[in-house]
Each structure stands twice: as structure tokens, then as C-alpha cells.
Scaffold this motif. Structure first.
Motif, PDB file in Angstrom:
ATOM      1  N   GLN A 200       0.824  -1.211   0.000  1.00  0.00           N
ATOM      2  CA  GLN A 200       0.000   0.000   0.000  1.00  0.00           C
ATOM      3  C   GLN A 200       0.859   1.262   0.000  1.00  0.00           C
ATOM      4  N   ILE A 201       2.008   1.210   0.683  1.00  0.00           N
ATOM      5  CA  ILE A 201       2.934   2.339   0.641  1.00  0.00           C
ATOM      6  C   ILE A 201       3.507   2.491  -0.773  1.00  0.00           C
ATOM      7  N   GLN A 202       3.784   1.380  -1.432  1.00  0.00           N
ATOM      8  CA  GLN A 202       4.262   1.445  -2.818  1.00  0.00           C
ATOM      9  C   GLN A 202       3.198   2.052  -3.725  1.00  0.00           C
ATOM     10  N   SER A 203       1.941   1.737  -3.466  1.00  0.00           N
ATOM     11  CA  SER A 203       0.854   2.340  -4.233  1.00  0.00           C
ATOM     12  C   SER A 203       0.813   3.852  -4.001  1.00  0.00           C
ATOM     13  N   LEU A 204       1.052   4.280  -2.773  1.00  0.00           N
ATOM     14  CA  LEU A 204       1.103   5.711  -2.472  1.00  0.00           C
ATOM     15  C   LEU A 204       2.265   6.370  -3.195  1.00  0.00           C
ATOM     16  N   ALA A 205       3.395   5.696  -3.269  1.00  0.00           N
ATOM     17  CA  ALA A 205       4.557   6.256  -3.963  1.00  0.00           C
ATOM     18  C   ALA A 205       4.275   6.433  -5.451  1.00  0.00           C
ATOM     19  N   LYS A 206       3.566   5.476  -6.054  1.00  0.00           N
ATOM     20  CA  LYS A 206       3.230   5.597  -7.479  1.00  0.00           C
ATOM     21  C   LYS A 206       2.288   6.765  -7.742  1.00  0.00           C
ATOM     22  N   ALA A 207       1.516   7.157  -6.731  1.00  0.00           N
ATOM     23  CA  ALA A 207       0.611   8.302  -6.857  1.00  0.00           C
ATOM     24  C   ALA A 207       1.295   9.599  -6.449  1.00  0.00           C
ATOM     25  N   ASP A 208       2.639   9.612  -6.492  1.00  0.00           N
ATOM     26  CA  ASP A 208       3.434  10.788  -6.134  1.00  0.00           C
ATOM     27  C   ASP A 208       3.159  11.218  -4.702  1.00  0.00           C
ATOM     28  N   TRP A 209       2.933  10.245  -3.839  1.00  0.00           N
ATOM     29  CA  TRP A 209       2.771  10.451  -2.409  1.00  0.00           C
ATOM     30  C   TRP A 209       1.562  11.330  -2.063  1.00  0.00           C
ATOM     31  N   ARG A 210       0.583  11.358  -2.944  1.00  0.00           N
ATOM     32  CA  ARG A 210      -0.631  12.132  -2.695  1.00  0.00           C
ATOM     33  C   ARG A 210      -1.798  11.174  -2.532  1.00  0.00           C
ATOM     34  N   GLU A 211      -2.392  11.165  -1.377  1.00  0.00           N
ATOM     35  CA  GLU A 211      -3.577  10.327  -1.165  1.00  0.00           C
ATOM     36  C   GLU A 211      -4.827  11.203  -1.156  1.00  0.00           C
ATOM     37  N   LYS A 212      -5.941  10.617  -1.566  1.00  0.00           N
ATOM     38  CA  LYS A 212      -7.175  11.370  -1.761  1.00  0.00           C
ATOM     39  C   LYS A 212      -8.182  11.163  -0.618  1.00  0.00           C
ATOM     40  N   CYS A 213      -7.796  10.388   0.359  1.00  0.00           N
ATOM     41  CA  CYS A 213      -8.764   9.988   1.374  1.00  0.00           C
ATOM     42  C   CYS A 213      -8.928  11.031   2.478  1.00  0.00           C
ATOM     43  N   SER A 214      -7.854  11.711   2.830  1.00  0.00           N
ATOM     44  CA  SER A 214      -7.870  12.594   3.997  1.00  0.00           C
ATOM     45  C   SER A 214      -8.651  13.868   3.712  1.00  0.00           C
ATOM     46  N   LEU A 215      -9.338  14.324   4.726  1.00  0.00           N
ATOM     47  CA  LEU A 215     -10.071  15.582   4.670  1.00  0.00           C
ATOM     48  C   LEU A 215      -9.371  16.584   5.570  1.00  0.00           C
ATOM     49  N   ARG A 216      -8.644  17.510   4.964  1.00  0.00           N
ATOM     50  CA  ARG A 216      -8.026  18.573   5.750  1.00  0.00           C
ATOM     51  C   ARG A 216      -8.799  19.871   5.522  1.00  0.00           C
ATOM     52  N   PHE A 217      -8.533  20.838   6.384  1.00  0.00           N
ATOM     53  CA  PHE A 217      -9.242  22.115   6.313  1.00  0.00           C
ATOM     54  C   PHE A 217      -8.480  23.037   5.362  1.00  0.00           C
ATOM     55  N   GLU A 218      -8.926  23.043   4.107  1.00  0.00           N
ATOM     56  CA  GLU A 218      -8.215  23.787   3.073  1.00  0.00           C
ATOM     57  C   GLU A 218      -8.250  25.292   3.324  1.00  0.00           C
ATOM     58  N   ALA A 219      -9.222  25.770   4.081  1.00  0.00           N
ATOM     59  CA  ALA A 219      -9.316  27.210   4.322  1.00  0.00           C
ATOM     60  C   ALA A 219      -8.099  27.740   5.080  1.00  0.00           C
ATOM     61  N   PHE A 220      -7.417  26.854   5.817  1.00  0.00           N
ATOM     62  CA  PHE A 220      -6.261  27.283   6.594  1.00  0.00           C
ATOM     63  C   PHE A 220      -4.944  27.030   5.868  1.00  0.00           C
ATOM     64  N   ALA A 221      -4.988  26.526   4.641  1.00  0.00           N
ATOM     65  CA  ALA A 221      -3.761  26.124   3.957  1.00  0.00           C
ATOM     66  C   ALA A 221      -2.801  27.297   3.791  1.00  0.00           C
TER      67      ALA A 221
END
Length: 854
Positions: free
Chosen positions: A247-268
């Protein structure tokens, strides 16, 4: 009547006035302290409740709450700094479901008050060191490391210092002579925390990140997988570290960007401000050396977490096509969703209703088939080997609550999971099969006992007695009888399936001495006289007189001498009659055993193993149709010390091991769950007894050594010295211990040690019995195919199924009490109690057992 103070002297008046002023100031101080305490508790509640029950629709509300709370805390830090730090540290290590919420909060505070955040990190690192040293809460340790990784995203922790922390953990893999469980844990700790900070690490330190992954891959290549046999609940499951690595290798193939997490983009943009100060973690955060860690962990009941396999029940073909797709088994999204759901269970397990609501309202950055993933996760935790993290009943009740909360989807998904497990049941571990039957029977009892049994009737017609499908259905049927009643369950299964699953007779006591065709008239008449005497409330002495009128049975020398045969007949008649007369309820049976306990002890000497086996055989013959009563009364016989643990094991497993003796449990009964419930309960009692004796002896030895050290050094108290002077002149040295009632004499200490050694030897015999059973099971040759099991007369296939079941249940029984039976297993590993041709099988079994920790 005049007020008394009106006529007091002026000094008294002034004193009273001063007292009033002091009382008022004390009252004012108390009021201020109370208000301060209320404000402090309100702040703690605001922090602890931040983000509770947040859904995707409430994301913006939680975002505003985080911002507002950061402003409130900023103003209150000068007054309540220590309390705020304490609550934040507790939330960071105990609330894995809200790491991103608290990470954002700390990031916002860091923009305005980086000194406070620096102190907070110092306290958090101190907590991390404590968790590393104590080894009492590995889950809190994982949560703390993940939180530090999460803080990298908010420019609170420097990425380089996090990589340094990860490398210190991986340094454990280079240690020599350590158990694999230790290195596995720290490798898993790194891999399981990496997704929380993968993107910033790859952006700023890609080379160092690749070197770290190379170290992990090198470790994977040389680690052993012997543990898979002991912890694999379903055939084909993947090792936990191997699965996470993919699964970590799968994350590496996606350029270390996962789509699952919900962060508060307003504070970016705010959190990316150059005003934010990146803090470096101390360089001295590293696991203790193995010897020191072993001493710390060995002094408690904890140890490194055992290895696991990843439970997979559904794939993308099992979910509806018009709904969200199920993430692949090696996708990082699958892992992150499962980890979040696991965190919700860990935080809400005390309330099944709240837990069900939290699971069904979970939010993610991608759409997932939530009911399928929840069901798979709960089933996987319930069937986890060697044992579940939580009570089995919790998982049963949680699935019921999930079905109530989502009646449109969850019942269908749970039914689909049940059918899927039934189709793959030939690859299900025998211990998990028993747990599945217990869950299924409980679930049906809460759903009006409705199930489409006809779907399984045809495929069960030609299966042998010990086939896993019949074992599962038979255990389910017997458990349903406990929840309902025999006739109702028999009717529910139908005329074709019921005869294969239920006993021919209802669960009633069978008294064999009322049939003259099976016994001589003299025996039947004596048994009837005993019944009449007990019903007339006879004394124990009168019961023995009636038993002595029994005739001496005829028999050859192989059945023992006349006295032995006569004793066994009296034991059989007495216990059969007593159980029959107490068959109305558990309480009646317990009362009968208590009233005639002296007769029982007289008939069953401690050194007469044949008499103990005869007691158990009488119990089985009376209650073989009522498995619950059989289990409860067996437990009672052990508690009142009429039979010992070794006798129970000899009775349970003697037939399958080829031991000689009458009345042993038929080996086919080992395919029923009650026999293994009895074995596990007996082993548990023995382990608890050994722990009590060990603790008792250790405390006595400590008191003995401490008192004699004081006497030798001359530091004994005046009372001890005065009391010692009153002793006779011939009582010196060890006899002086008599002045202290709590200090044992040398003879008492030796007696405690003898009892402890006897208990250790008895446990060693129980473990040896299970080891022999496992070897007998391993000689079966593996799992027979379904095609080889057709035909009800296929004795070979039936034997192979039974042997496989015995092997897996024996291994599970021992691994559930790993720390208690480990010393005995070490002794038996050197000299297996089996024949020469079975030594290889015994060694393989031992390797699977010790792979959980060594």
C-alpha cells in the motif's frame, strides 16, 4: 433576649470584626478559585469535544470551531497553560480519529505562540519516551507518532527531524538476538505513520525517504513468515507488514498524494505562512535496547503486539455497480479508511450505539462503499487470531446496532458477508469457525430467528460429520437452542437439515439406571433406594450406606480388581443419581453437589484418576443432549475440586490420543464447540491458579528476605527487638520470624514453593496434552478438498477434517494464553512428548507458536 455580642468587651468586638473580614476574604478567594476551576474545566471540555460526530456536511462547521477554539486558547494560555498542554497531549495520544483536527488546532496556535507549542512538543516527546519505556500501550504510542507526523503538514514539526525519528525506530532491525515481534512492531510503526506525512517528506527529503524505504525492504526480505499459520483466520490472507508495504508502494506511485484525507483547506495559506516556526524533535528519541525493554515489559503483563494478517472478505465485484467502487486491497485509500474506522471503534467501544453512529457517519475525501468496509472490518476484528482486541460480545452487539441504524443497507451486507464466509468456510480457521457460529446464533436471536436455511440444505446432504460447514451449522444450532428452545429450532431448520444438526433427543437429563434391561436388578434397586433416600433428605452417611449395598460387578483383570470395580460402580450410580435429582436447574444441581460434597470426596480420592474419569463419564452420559448444562457442571466440578484440570484434559483428549480407559469422550465430539470451550476454560483456570500461587510465593519470599535483612543489619524496630527478647533462648535466627505474623517461616515458604512447583508441573502436563493433540492433528495431511469429502461413509475425509480441526483449535487454545504457557512450551520444545516419527511435526507446531513473540 439580648444578643450575646452586644455586651462583649471591645477587644472581643474587634476580634469578631476581624474574623468577619477574614471569613469574607476567604469566601471571596474560594469563589474566585471555584470560578477559575469552572473555566479550566470548560476549556478542557471544549478541547476534548472538538470535532465530535462530525460528518461531511458538518465539515465547514468543524473548521470554524477549530479556528474559534484556537483564538480562545490563545487568550487563555497565560492563565491555563499547563492544563491546556495536558489535555492536548492526552488527545494526541488517545484520539486517533481526530488527529487532523488537533493537528490543525496546534498549527493555528503555532502561528501566534510558537513558544507554547514548543513546550507542548516537549511534553508530547516526554510522553512518547514514557510509552517507549513502559510498553503498556502500544496503540497510544502509534497514535502519538502519527500525530507528530501529522504536524509536519502544518509546519509545526520539521520534516528532517521526523525522518530522524523514523530512522531511530528502524535501527531496531539491526539489533542481534531480538525477537522478530520487536523489529516487526517498529517497522510497522514507521510504515503505519508514514502516510500522515508522506507528501511533505517526499517534497523536501525525497532521497532520505527512499533510503528509509530501502531499509524497510531489506528487512522484509529476511524476516520469517512462520507466524502466518498461527494468526491466519482465513486461507490466503496476507501478512500485515507485506500488505502495508504494497500500500505504501501504491502511495509512492501516486506521487505520495492520497485522496482519502479531509483537511481544512481554508487554513492552507495561513499555515504555509513564513511566520510559522518549524520545531525540531530531540535527537535522543530511540527505543530502549532489547535487554532493558525486556526487563521493563517482562515485569508487566504486556509484550510486543503479536503479528497479524489482513482480513479481506469483499472485492470490487461484491459491491453494487451503481454505487461507489471499493478501493483495491493494495491501495492506500483502503488502508486509511480502515485505520480511521478502527480508530472510531477504539474510541467508542464503550457505547455500541455511539460506535455504530460514528462508523456510519464517517467522512472521507473519496466516496467508498462504507457498509461493506465496516462489515469487513468488524468481521475481521471479531475473527482475529490469537484473540480479538475487544470482547466477542461487543462485535456481536455492534453489528446488531449497525443494522438498526441503517436498516436499508446493513442487514443485506451482513447477510452477504455470512454467505461469503460460508462458501469459503473450508479455508476458515477452526477457532474462527467457532466464533462465527457464536456470532451468527446471537445475531439470529436478535432477528427473530429468520434465515433462508434452504439455501444450504442441498449442499450439506452429502458432507461428512466433521466437515467445516456441518461443524458451523451444528454449533449454530446448539447455540440457538440456548437462546430459544429445542422444538422451535428444529422446526426452523426443516425436516431435512435438522436431523444433521440437532441431537435426536431434546436437551434433558438422561438417567440410565431406570432401565433394568441394561443393568442387573440389584443395581437398579440400589439406585432406586438411593433416589428415595435423597428425596427424603437423608444424611451423607445414609447415602454411603445405600451405596455399599451395590453388588461387586464382574470383570477381568483389565478392568481392575474387585474393589476398584466396586468403587467405580458406586461413583457412577451416585453421581448419575445426584445429577438426575438436581436436573431441574443449575441451582438444584449446585445445591445437590454442595450437600453431598463429603460423599463426593470420599468416593473420589485425590490420587484415583480412574474415579475422576468415571465422574466425568457419568456427567456426559447424563447431559450429553444438553451441552450448556454439561459445560456449566464441568466447570463446577473443577471449582469444588472434585476433579482436577488434568483429569478434564485426559477425559477430553484421551480417545483421540489413543489412551486406555473407560468413559473417555468420543473423539468425534471434538468437532463440537463445547469440548473446546471446556478445554479453554480449564486451561484458563490453571493459568490463573498458577499466577495466584506465583504472586503469593513472591510476596512471601520478599517479606522473608526483607525481615532477615533487617535482623542481620540491626535495623529492626524497637517492637521487633523487644518481641525477639521475649522468645525462648533456643529460638534464635529464623525462629525470630515469629515476632512478625506476616513474615512466613522457612517451612511455610518451602510449602508455598512446593505448591507452586506442583501447579507448574500440572500446567506443563496440560500443555503437553495439547501439543500431542496438535501433532495428532498435523499427521492428517492437510485440508481435504470438497470433492474428496462427498459420501457420508468417507471415513478418511472425516478423519482428516477432524485432525485439522484439532490442530487449529489446539494451537489457538495455547496462543490465547501465550504468556502463561510460554515457559512450559520452552521445556517441551527441547523434548517433545511425542513418538520419534512425530518430532518434526512437534517442532513445526512449536515454531508457529513461538513466532508470535520470538
Amino acid at each position: 433576649m439580648a444578643h450575646p455580642h452586644r455586651y462583649s468587651h471591645g477587644r472581643h468586638d474587634r476580634s469578631q470584626h476581624n474574623d468577619d473580614e477574614e471569613g469574607g476574604s476567604r469566601s471571596k478567594r474560594s469563589r474566585l478559585e471555584y470560578e477559575e476551576l469552572i473555566a479550566k474545566e470548560r476549556l478542557e471540555d471544549l478541547i476534548a469535544q472538538l470535532g465530535n460526530h462530525s460528518t461531511i456536511e458538518q465539515h465547514e462547521t468543524v473548521q470554524n470551531n477549530v479556528h474559534d477554539l484556537s483564538m480562545v486558547l490563545e487568550s487563555e494560555i497565560p492563565k491555563f497553560k499547563d492544563a491546556i498542554i495536558e489535555v492536548l497531549v492526552a488527545c494526541a495520544s488517545e484520539r486517533p480519529d481526530k488527529l487532523r483536527v488537533y493537528g490543525t488546532l496546534v498549527g493555528l496556535i503555532n502561528l501566534k505562540n510558537h513558544a507554547f507549542v514548543g513546550e507542548f512538543l516537549e511534553r508530547l516527546v516526554k510522553e512518547l519516551r514514557t510509552e517507549l519505556q513502559s510498553g503498556t500501550s502500544w496503540s497510544n504510542l502509534l497514535c502519538t507518532v502519527r500525530f507528530l507526523a501529522e504536524l509536519v503538514n502544518y509546519r509545526v514539526v520539521a520534516p528532517a527531524s521526523l525522518l530522524q525519528l523514523f530512522n531511530s525506530f528502524l535501527g531496531v532491525t539491526l539489533e542481534e538476538g531480538i525477537p522478530q515481534a520487536r523489529s516487526d512492531f517498529f517497522v510497522h510503526l514507521v510504515l503505519a505513520s508514514l502516510p500522515w506525512a508522506a507528501a511533505p517528506l517526499a517534497e523536501k527529503h525525497r532521497t532520505e525517504l527512499m533510503q528509509l524505504l530501502s531499509s524497510v525492504d531489506s528487512y522484509r526480505a529476511r524476516r520469517s513468515l512462520n507466524h502466518v499459520t498461527a494468526v491466519q483466520s482465513l486461507a490466503g490472507q496476507e501478512d500485515w507488514i507485506d500488505s502495508l508495504w504494497h500500500q505504501i508502494q501504491s502511495l509512492a506511485k501516486a506521487d505520495w498524494r492520497e485522496k482519502c484525507s479531509l483537511r481544512f483547506e481554508a487554513f492552507a495559506s495561513m499555515l504555509a505562512s513564513p511566520d510559522a516556526v518549524c520545531h525540531s524533535l530531540p535527537a535522543a528519541i530511540a527505543p530502549q535496547p532489547h535487554e532493558e525493554a525486556s526487563a521493563a515489559i517482562g515485569s508487566s503483563t504486556s509484550s510486543y503486539p503479536p503479528p497479524r494478517t489482513v482480513f479481506r472478505l469483499f472485492d470490487y465485484t461484491d459491491v453494487p455497480e451503481d454505487g461507489p467502487a471499493l478501493p483495491g486491497e493494495h491501495s492506500i485509500e483502503r488502508y486509511l479508511v480502515e485505520e480511521h474506522l478502527s480508530a472510531l471503534i477504539a474510541c467508542h467501544y464503550h457505547d455500541r450505539k455511539e460506535c455504530a453512529k460514528a462508523l456510519l457517519s464517517a467522512r472521507f475525501g473519496v466516496r467508498v462503499p462504507l457498509p461493506y468496509m465496516i462489515t469487513e472490518l468488524v468481521m475481521g476484528q471479531m475473527l482475529r487470531l490469537p484473540q480479538s482486541d475487544l470482547l466477542h460480545l461487543f462485535y456481536c452487539s455492534l453489528l446488531i446496532e449497525l443494522c438498526k441504524e441503517d436498516p436499508e443497507t446493513m442487514p443485506n451486507v451482513v447477510a452477504q458477508a455470512t454467505f461469503s464466509l460460508f462458501d469459503r468456510i473450508n479455508g476458515l480457521n477452526a477457532e474462527c469457525l467457532s466464533r462465527l457460529a457464536k456470532w451468527f446464533s446471537y445475531h439470529l436471536s436478535q432477528c427473530k430467528y429468520q434465515w433462508s436455511w434452504s439455501d444450504w440444505t442441498d449442499e450439506c446432504q452429502d458432507l461428512v460429520f466433521s466437515h467445516p460447514k456441518l461443524v458451523f451449522l451444528r454449533d449454530t444450532a446448539q447455540l440457538l437452542v440456548r437462546f430459544s428452545y429445542y422444538d422451535h429450532v428444529r422446526k426452523s431448520f426443516g425436516p431435512r437439515l435438522a436431523p444433521m444438526l440437532l441431537h435426536d433427543k431434546p436437551p434433558e437429563c438422561h438417567y440410565k439406571y431406570d432401565i433394568e434391561e441394561d443393568f442387573s436388578p440389584e443395581v437398579v434397586q440400589s439406585a432406586q433406594r438411593l433416589i428415595d433416600a435423597i428425596r427424603e433428605r437423608c444424611t451423607p452417611e445414609r447415602a454411603i450406606e445405600v451405596l455399599n449395598t451395590l453388588p461387586v460387578p464382574a470383570g477381568g483383570a483389565e478392568n481392575g480388581g474387585p474393589n476398584e470395580r466396586h468403587l467405580l460402580l458406586k461413583v457412577d450410580v451416585f453421581f448419575s443419581t445426584l445429577l438426575f435429582l438436581g436436573s431441574k436447574s443449575f441451582s438444584h444441581s449446585f445445591a445437590a453437589l454442595a450437600k453431598f460434597h463429603s460423599v463426593c470426596k470420599a468416593l473420589v480420592p485425590l490420587d484415583n484418576q480412574a474415579a475422576k474419569l468415571r465422574v466425568l463419564a457419568s456427567l456426559y452420559e447424563c447431559w450429553r443432549w444438553h451441552e450448556q448444562m454439561l459445560i456449566v457442571l464441568l466447570d463446577k466440578l473443577v471449582k469444588v475440586q472434585l476433579v482436577d484440570c488434568q483429569a478434564v484434559f485426559d477425559w477430553l483428549f484421551g480417545d483421540c490420543l489413543g489412551d486406555s480407559g473407560e468413559g473417555l469422550l468420543p473423539k468425534q465430539e471434538l468437532s463440537r464447540c463445547y469440548s473446546w470451550d471446556a478445554a479453554e476454560s480449564t486451561l484458563s483456570k490453571m493459568c490463573k491458579q498458577l499466577a495466584r500461587l506465583n504472586e503469593d510465593w513472591a510476596k512471601a519470599r520478599q517479606r522473608y528476605d526483607s525481615y532477615h535483612e533487617k535482623m542481620r543489619s540491626g535495623t529492626a524496630g524497637d517492637e521487633d527487638a523487644a518481641a525477639a527478647q521475649k522468645l525462648p533462648t533456643d529460638q534464635s535466627g529464623p525462629a525470630a520470624m515469629l515476632v512478625d505474623e506476616d513474615t512466613p517461616t522457612r517451612d511455610e515458604l518451602d510449602a508455598k514453593l512446593d505448591r507452586l512447583e506442583k501447579a507448574r508441573q500440572e500446567l506443563r502436563l496440560l500443555v503437553a496434552c495439547l501439543l500431542r493433540c496438535a501433532v495428532w492433528g498435523a499427521e492428517g495431511g492437510g485440508i481435504p478438498s470438497d470433492e474428496a469429502c462427498s459420501g457420508s461413509g468417507d471415513e478418511e475425509a472425516n478423519e482428516r477434517h477432524l485432525r485439522r480441526l484439532v490442530y487449529e483449535r489446539s494451537l489457538a487454545c495455547l496462543t490465547m494464553h501465550y504468556s502463561d504457557v510460554k515457559p512450559a512450551m520452552r521445556d517441551l520444545r527441547a523434548q517433545p512428548p511425542v513418538a520419534a516419527h512425530s518430532v518434526a511435526a512437534a517442532q513445526k507446531f512449536c515454531n508457529a507458536f513461538f513466532s508470535l513473540s520470538d
